[in-house]
Motif scaffolding. Sequence first.
Motif, PDB file in Angstrom:
ATOM      1  N   ILE A  43     -23.965  19.524  72.385  1.00 39.16           N
ATOM      2  CA  ILE A  43     -24.188  18.323  73.192  1.00 39.16           C
ATOM      3  C   ILE A  43     -25.679  17.989  73.265  1.00 39.16           C
ATOM      4  O   ILE A  43     -26.061  16.819  73.147  1.00 39.16           O
ATOM      5  N   GLU A  78     -19.552  11.764  79.014  1.00 39.81           N
ATOM      6  CA  GLU A  78     -20.601  12.623  78.454  1.00 39.81           C
ATOM      7  C   GLU A  78     -20.633  13.975  79.157  1.00 39.81           C
ATOM      8  O   GLU A  78     -20.888  14.995  78.518  1.00 39.81           O
ATOM      9  N   LYS A  81     -17.681  16.316  77.863  1.00 37.34           N
ATOM     10  CA  LYS A  81     -17.657  16.781  76.466  1.00 37.34           C
ATOM     11  C   LYS A  81     -17.934  18.270  76.336  1.00 37.34           C
ATOM     12  O   LYS A  81     -17.179  18.983  75.653  1.00 37.34           O
ATOM     13  N   TYR A 140     -18.797  13.661  67.396  1.00 33.33           N
ATOM     14  CA  TYR A 140     -19.783  13.378  68.438  1.00 33.33           C
ATOM     15  C   TYR A 140     -21.116  12.947  67.833  1.00 33.33           C
ATOM     16  O   TYR A 140     -21.766  12.027  68.325  1.00 33.33           O
TER      17      TYR A 140
END
Length: 172
Positions: A43, A78, A81, A140
């Motif tokens: 991420i 977000e 995730k 992503y």
Amino acid sequence: MFVLVSNWIGFLPTAMHPGVSGEIFPAPTSDVNLPLALALFVIVWVHIESLRARRVGGYLKHYATPFAAFTPMNLIEEATKPITLTLRLFGNLFSGGLMIVVVAALAAKAIGPFEILWKPFDLFIGLIQAYIFMLLTIIYLDMATSHEEGHEEKHEKKKKDKKQPAVLETSQ
């Protein structure tokens, strides 16, 4: 490959007494810390690449797409995730080990044949989970670095306009 090898390490028979004692060297991804660290790494990497591709203005603007009212929902997406990446990887591998322990406790004498049948299936689950983790990482990254269609069309038009010299009109 790292996730796949981490998943398959649990295939090594390291328990002293199957079903009674724990494994000496369990799969690293069966502990929640490694999947969480991998998910956070992915991420953070996605956000860095998004900032590189879109710059700060485009990065902040994408949270308000398609409408500014969706900003809280996009922020929640977000935030979830890394949680979903972690639980998806950890949960399936943890459940594979747990399944062996539960069946071993219920049928201590039949653990040998069951483990022989279960381990190849467990390897297949590890392969699928590594593939899903890789696929989600790629998705992503693609979503983070892609630009909106309107933005791309504007870029192409600017490039085309720069290549064609201006034509002067002459009056007759």
